[in-house]
Design a protein around this motif. Structure first.
Motif, PDB file in Angstrom:
ATOM      1  N   ARG A  81      14.318   4.784  -4.904  1.00 37.69           N
ATOM      2  CA  ARG A  81      13.097   5.546  -4.642  1.00 37.69           C
ATOM      3  C   ARG A  81      11.932   5.062  -5.501  1.00 37.69           C
ATOM      4  O   ARG A  81      10.760   5.274  -5.143  1.00 37.69           O
ATOM      5  CB  ARG A  81      13.349   7.046  -4.869  1.00 37.69           C
ATOM      6  N   PRO A  83       8.679   3.349  -3.224  1.00 39.91           N
ATOM      7  CA  PRO A  83       8.110   4.697  -3.379  1.00 39.91           C
ATOM      8  C   PRO A  83       7.437   5.236  -2.113  1.00 39.91           C
ATOM      9  O   PRO A  83       7.390   6.441  -1.911  1.00 39.91           O
ATOM     10  CB  PRO A  83       7.096   4.519  -4.517  1.00 39.91           C
ATOM     11  N   SER A  84       6.932   4.361  -1.270  1.00 41.07           N
ATOM     12  CA  SER A  84       6.238   4.831  -0.064  1.00 41.07           C
ATOM     13  C   SER A  84       7.198   5.429   0.956  1.00 41.07           C
ATOM     14  O   SER A  84       6.761   6.120   1.885  1.00 41.07           O
ATOM     15  CB  SER A  84       5.457   3.681   0.571  1.00 41.07           C
ATOM     16  N   ASP A 112       9.860   7.388   0.058  1.00 40.34           N
ATOM     17  CA  ASP A 112      10.544   8.532  -0.546  1.00 40.34           C
ATOM     18  C   ASP A 112       9.969   9.841   0.010  1.00 40.34           C
ATOM     19  O   ASP A 112       8.845  10.221  -0.312  1.00 40.34           O
ATOM     20  CB  ASP A 112      10.382   8.477  -2.071  1.00 40.34           C
ATOM     21  N   SER A 172       3.628  14.589  -2.226  1.00 42.14           N
ATOM     22  CA  SER A 172       2.484  13.736  -2.560  1.00 42.14           C
ATOM     23  C   SER A 172       1.978  14.056  -3.961  1.00 42.14           C
ATOM     24  O   SER A 172       1.951  15.210  -4.392  1.00 42.14           O
ATOM     25  CB  SER A 172       1.365  13.956  -1.542  1.00 42.14           C
ATOM     26  N   ILE A 229       3.736   2.919  -9.117  1.00 44.19           N
ATOM     27  CA  ILE A 229       4.660   3.804  -8.401  1.00 44.19           C
ATOM     28  C   ILE A 229       3.910   5.030  -7.885  1.00 44.19           C
ATOM     29  O   ILE A 229       4.109   5.473  -6.746  1.00 44.19           O
ATOM     30  CB  ILE A 229       5.836   4.216  -9.316  1.00 44.19           C
ATOM     31  N   LYS A 243       2.046   4.168  -5.015  1.00 43.37           N
ATOM     32  CA  LYS A 243       3.003   3.783  -3.967  1.00 43.37           C
ATOM     33  C   LYS A 243       2.748   2.381  -3.430  1.00 43.37           C
ATOM     34  O   LYS A 243       2.816   2.134  -2.228  1.00 43.37           O
ATOM     35  CB  LYS A 243       2.989   4.806  -2.828  1.00 43.37           C
ATOM     36  N   ASP A 244       2.455   1.461  -4.326  1.00 44.14           N
ATOM     37  CA  ASP A 244       2.238   0.065  -3.949  1.00 44.14           C
ATOM     38  C   ASP A 244       2.568  -0.821  -5.146  1.00 44.14           C
ATOM     39  O   ASP A 244       1.753  -1.027  -6.034  1.00 44.14           O
ATOM     40  CB  ASP A 244       0.793  -0.153  -3.505  1.00 44.14           C
TER      41      ASP A 244
END
Length: 772
Positions: free
Chosen positions: A47, A51-52, A54, A59, A166, A169-170
């Motif tokens: 995860r 991360p994108s 999960d 959010s 993380i 998310k990239d």
């Protein structure tokens, strides 16, 4: 995994980011999983790597701008300090920024390094996941800042850099999720596609040597959607689907959704999964509308699950039949998109068909044109024999949009600002703010420009650098020729009333001065179907030049309609005759004195050329240009005088109003016969130069139709008229005659005296029309 330090994972990230070999990246990931993770801990690691994907953690609500503010507060530094300003303006380059501009996580790491140092922290992967859960569940910025402050205390700058990535998310590891899934387990991607559940994938596929039976979809678990492959033209799409049965559908401009139904909330089906699009429905016009108004509507174009059974393995044609049987549309709430059904049947008048079977490439091109003319997003072509494949992008579904072919008209806009980029364009202007001119007064250049849209794609790095260099040091204005999706959108961000969807730079107009950019009025009244490129070429081929705003070089304005000028031409030259440009003057809305003098040598007062031949269309236009004589009596006199045969003018000056007698209306057979007679008599009157009217106020003759040998008094017919009509009959001394007058006049080919056929007016005093 509970004791594995996060800095071990950071070492993996650093190595993968630096390596250029995909195989080595996958191998390094595999070693990390084998050496530092137990099967029960796989999810904790995966995860963070993906991360994108999960879904377990909500959010964070943190993008770069908000995250920068939170980090400043967590560090306890002044927002006016150089480091704080650097975090806030992370895209902007400068003397102190170097290569980090445009890379938020690197800028953050450099700011943090001055305060954290380089010694590795003792934060474990489990502790990090727990703190990230707290960060995601925090309800306000103060709580988020507190968690970030705690993370800063337990990490060093490099570890914090990866935590920031993380959160955003990239990770930018240079490897795809497909590669990570494949290295973890051969069936991982397939299972994730039908469940979208990363935790389930890690738990079910903990043994890489044991293959997993392909899992079907389930109600309540989101499925990755099937995707459409982009094609550039209808011919190419048809070639890919050659020999297959094809359905073409409108590609609506909405949000892709899945409807999972389990229970009795909707009474006409119990358990199902629908694939479709969420749009906006305008309740006042009963048609689709833009987002932000009225109510939402779901349009389902596929069904994936019915009852207790997945149907994705059935053909699309079979699934269309199922969706017809299972789903009952609700107007304005839920529709289905299938050939000859629901949305097609109920579509508003004037709207194109939204789904149909295509039998040839001509059918596809015709459908595409209808959809684009209606200003919809594009079309999707589907193989009716295909099965539904989650996350598949192949020739089973093909999408065709106007920007894939050739976008709308090229528009010449002026650069009025710029935006710093990120990544490899960090610290440099990567996008432009472009504007339109406000139309100046006569014989002057534009003095004010308003923002229109933001554009950055279309140029290579070298071309972009060249533009930026020319703009420096004072950001001198340059015109860009841009195009876009053919549709415009109402603008809430820019000053212009409308903006563009997906604008793209076509070329840099170094050849045009700044004052010849597009103006607002020109754009607002731009004809939606007219190609400006073709008009530009037409003018240039015939010796002219063009401008996109009214300035002192313009001699001709070409308009789409009389209400607005939409195209400007500098020199007349010799331009071929067409609907838009015509030297004969028939389409001119206004002429300058100079143009009038030139045209007087070419055409007469009715725009008839002295030199060019006429066709039927030209002749009709010329006759319409001739002023008509207002005196109807004079017109009738000359019609009769020059009519070659008397029978063709015997009713000249007569305007006939027909009326059925009361007795005739009581008998259906008599009424039908008199109706037939009336139709014949109307034609005879017209052939004799007369007119037939539908109102007594225009009539000169009131003709009473009745059965033969039936005596008709005036009181009966008059009682069926309004008081105003009776007054008009009496005061204007209208001829009230029986239909036999017409019959005998036609027979003798001359207008006979009405006196012999006049219906007597006895009893008129009893009708109470004498006093007004």
């Amino acid at each position: 995994m509970s004791s594995t330090k996060f800095h071990v994972m950071c070492s993996l990230f650093n190595w993968m980011q630096k390596s250029k070999s995909s195989a080595k990246k996958r191998s390094k990931f595999r070693k990390f999983i084998d050496n530092f993770c137990k099967p029960s801990d796989y999810f904790s690691a995966i995860r963070l790597i993906l991360p994108s994907l999960d879904r377990e953690r909500g959010s964070y609500g943190l993008k770069e701008s908000v995250l920068a503010t939170c980090l400043i507060d967590a560090l306890g530094i002044s927002r006016e300090s150089s480091d704080a300003i650097r975090l806030i303006n992370w895209r902007k380059g400068g003397a102190k920024t170097g290569a980090s501009a445009g890379n938020f996580s690197q800028v953050a790491a450099e700011v943090l390094q001055l305060r954290q140092g380089t010694t590795s922290g003792e934060l474990t992967i489990k502790e990090l996941n727990d703190m990230l859960d707290r960060l995601a569940s925090s309800e306000n910025r103060a709580e988020k800042t507190s968690v970030l402050s705690e993370l800063i205390q337990k990490t060093n700058a490099q570890e914090m850099k990866w935590i920031v990535m993380i959160i955003l998310k990239d990770l930018k590891l240079g490897t795809s999720e497909k590669s990570i899934f494949h290295e973890f387990h051969p069936d991982a991607e397939d299972l994730f596609n039908v469940t979208c559940d990363l935790k389930l994938v890690c738990e079910k596929l903990s043994d890489r040597s044991q293959r997993h039976k392909r899992q079907d979809i389930e109600v309540g678990k989101p499925v990755r959607p099937q995707l459409a492959l982009r094609v550039s033209n209808a011919a190419g799409a048809w070639k890919k689907l050659h020999g297959k049965e094809v359905v073409v559908e409108c590609k609506f401009d909405g949000d892709r959704i899945q409807i999972h139904k389990n229970g009795e909330d909707i009474h006409f089906f119990s358990r199902c999964i629908l694939d479709g699009e969420m749009l906006v429905w305008d309740t006042s016009t009963n048609r689709f509308a833009e987002f932000g108004s009225n109510q939402e509507i779901d349009v389902a174009f596929d069904i994936l699950y019915v009852g207790d059974t997945s149907v994705i393995h059935q053909s699309l044609k079979e699934r269309h039949e199922l969706i017809r049987k299972v789903v009952k549309p609700i107007k304005g709430r839920l529709e289905i998109l299938v050939p000859n059904g629901s949305t097609n049947v109920q579509r508003p008048s004037g709207e194109p068909c939204w789904s149909r079977i295509a039998y040839s490439v001509d059918d596809v091109e015709r459908f595409f044109k209808e959809i684009i003319d209606n200003r919809d997003e594009g079309i999707v072509l589907k193989d009716l024999a295909s099965k539904w494949e989650p996350s598949d992008r192949s020739i089973k579904w093909l999408k065709l949009k106007p920007e894939y072919i050739r976008a709308g008209s090229d528009l010449d806009v002026l650069i009025i600002g710029g935006y710093y980029g990120s990544g490899r364009r960090g610290g440099e202007v990567a996008q432009f703010l472009v504007g339109l001119a406000e139309r100046p007064t006569t014989n002057s250049y534009p003095r004010r420009f308003i923002s229109f849209c933001r554009v950055g794609t279309g140029l290579s790095d070298e071309e972009l650098d060249a533009v930026v260099t020319k703009l420096k040091p004072y950001f001198r204005s340059i015109i860009l020729s841009i195009n876009s999706d053919i549709r415009t959108i109402r603008s809430e961000v820019f000053s212009a009333p409308y903006s563009l969807r997906f604008p793209r730079i076509d070329r840099v107009r170094y050849d045009k001065p700044w004052h010849e950019c597009l103006d607002v009025q020109y754009f607002v009244n731009l004809p939606p179907t007219q190609s400006l490129d073709s008009l530009h070429r037409l003018v240039a081929e015939n010796g002219g030049t063009s401008s996109m705003n009214l300035n002192n070089t313009v001699t001709h304005c070409i308009a789409a309609e009389s209400k607005a000028v939409t195209y400007l031409c500098k020199k007349a030259g010799i331009i071929r005759e067409c609907e838009i440009i015509d030297l004969c003057g028939r389409y001119f809305l206004h002429l300058s004195e100079q143009s009038k003098k030139l045209l007087e040598e070419e055409i007469d007062e009715y725009s008839d050329s002295y030199f060019l031949d006429l066709d039927i269309v030209d002749l009709k236009q010329l006759l319409n240009n001739v002023d008509r004589l207002e005196d109807s009596k004079s017109v009738d006199y000359y019609k009769k005088k020059y009519c070659p045969k008397d029978k063709w003018s015997c009713f000249t000056g007569c305007c006939i109003y027909f009326h059925l007698s009361t007795q005739s209306l009581r008998n259906p057979v008599s009424k039908a016969l008199l109706e037939l007679a009336r139709r014949r008599l109307k034609l005879e009157v017209s052939m004799g130069g007369g007119k037939v009217c539908s109102s007594l106020s225009q009539a000169t003759h009131l003709v009473i139709q009745s059965l033969l040998f039936v005596d008709v008094g005036i009181a009966g017919p008059l009682n069926s008229f309004s008081t105003t009509d009776v007054h008009h009959i009496c005061n204007n001394k209208m001829h009230v005659v029986g239909s036999q007058w017409l019959e005998d006049s036609i027979e003798s080919s001359q207008r006979l005296s009405e006196d012999t056929y006049s219906i007597k007016l006895e009893g008129l005093e009893d009708l109470n029309v004498g006093e007004w």
